[in-house]
Design an enzyme around this catalytic site. Structure first.
Site, short mmCIF file in Angstrom:
data_model
loop_
_atom_site.label_atom_id
_atom_site.label_comp_id
_atom_site.label_asym_id
_atom_site.label_seq_id
_atom_site.Cartn_x
_atom_site.Cartn_y
_atom_site.Cartn_z
N GLY A 35 0.74 -1.18 -0.03
CA GLY A 35 -0.01 -0.06 0.07
C GLY A 35 0.66 1.30 -0.09
N GLU A 36 2.04 1.20 0.29
CA GLU A 36 2.88 2.43 0.27
C GLU A 36 3.02 2.92 -1.02
OE1 GLU A 36 6.88 1.29 1.88
OE2 GLU A 36 5.96 0.97 3.83
N ARG A 86 -6.81 24.42 9.10
CA ARG A 86 -7.73 24.93 10.08
C ARG A 86 -7.56 24.64 11.59
NH1 ARG A 86 -12.86 22.63 7.42
NH2 ARG A 86 -11.57 21.30 6.36
N LYS A 181 -24.87 35.36 13.75
CA LYS A 181 -25.83 34.26 14.33
C LYS A 181 -26.26 35.06 15.58
CE LYS A 181 -23.50 30.11 13.22
NZ LYS A 181 -22.60 29.01 13.83
N ASP A 207 -16.81 31.88 0.57
CA ASP A 207 -15.82 31.47 1.82
C ASP A 207 -14.69 30.75 1.18
OD1 ASP A 207 -15.32 31.11 4.34
OD2 ASP A 207 -16.64 29.54 4.83
#
Ligand code: R5P
Length: 281
Positions: A35-36, A86, A181, A207
């Site tokens: 999988g590498e 983030r 809000k 955004d």
């Protein structure tokens, strides 16, 4: 000079090569049986522009492998979308500053880095090489201009995105504002533009990232209740996890569009001209 890219940024990379008037390097990508990730780059020029968005963990590893494979040339990195950006501070004890951990990986075999509408420009200080952040806000504005909307209101989902909304709105001299809000009760929240009215006009919510689409879907319903004629959603980075696109459509958003920093079916805006201009400057 040539441009080279990871698998998930190949369309944008080809557009950047086109804008720079140069070629793109052929790369073979595959995996080892365990999988590498494996890759092999074709012949390089003396200078290489390496393009790779960090959209997921595999894309990050592939980008690190690609930078290593380009060790014989002088390299400039373009990071169109920087995942993990983030988590740019410790919100709770014990957490990493993930943006810092990722930025610090980019210090070997590259001379500089260009990011696009990075979530928090303050994280640029963590890169190991000089890094500049560019905005495709004007490109988003030009796309909105091509939609021929009548007196649209450009709306940021929060005050943090207001500057971006202003950049987008400056293209057409449109009104812009941000959503506010108000908590009505323990379970009820009202979202409405802070200063302007959305009644009897189209609204484009803009955004940097649309992730789950949750914020915009909720806002769209409320904006229709407040009289908006149509609600559109635009972003730079279409993360669109889960069924975000369908969720937004189901909530009444007329059209969702993003740039090609993450290559999506709704990538109607290309970041390539801005990136090429930044590389030339
Ligand atoms: C957050 O700080 C970003 O700027 C976006 O507003 C956010 O990622 C959007 O999230 P979602 O699409 O899940 O509401």
């Amino acid at each position: 000079m040539k441009v080279i890219s990871t698998e998930k940024s190949q369309v944008l990379a080809s557009r950047i090569a086109g804008a720079l008037g140069t070629g793109i390097v052929d790369v073979k990508f595959s995996r080892f049986p365990d999988g590498e990730l494996y890759l092999a780059a074709g012949p390089l020029d003396e200078e290489t522009v390496i393009v790779g968005s960090v959209t997921d963990n595999d894309a990050l590893v592939q980008l690190l492998l690609l930078i290593d494979a380009c060790e014989t040339s002088n390299n400039r990195l373009v990071l169109p979308y920087m995942g993990y950006a983030r988590q740019d501070k410790k919100f709770r004890d014990g957490e990493p500053i993930s943006a810092r951990a990722i930025a610090r990986l980019f210090r070997h075999n590259i001379s500089d880095c260009t990011t696009v509408n990075i979530h928090e420009p303050d994280v640029l200080k963590y890169f190991g090489v000089p890094t500049k952040n560019i905005s495709v806000g004007k490109e988003v504005g030009r796309y909105i201009g091509s939609m021929d909307l009548n007196d649209p209101l450009i709306l940021a989902p929060d005050d943090g995105a207001l500057a971006f909304a202003g950049d987008v709105a400056s293209v057409g001299g449109w009104d812009y504002d941000h959503l506010e809000k108000t908590r009505l009760s323990g379970s009820e929240v009202k979202m409405a533009p802070k200063k302007l009215s959305s009644a009897s006009r189209p609204v484009v919510i803009v955004d940097d990232i649309i992730s789950t689409g949750g914020t915009i879907a909720t806002a769209a319903g409320m904006l229709y209740q407040q009289g908006a004629t149509d609600v559109y959603a635009a972003c730079v980075h279409g993360v669109l996890i889960g069924g975000a696109y369908a969720h937004l459509k189901a909530s009444g958003v007329r059209e969702i569009f993003c740039s090609d920093t993450i290559e999506r079916g709704c990538s109607r805006i290309s970041a390539a001209p801005c990136i090429a201009a930044a590389l030339k400057s």
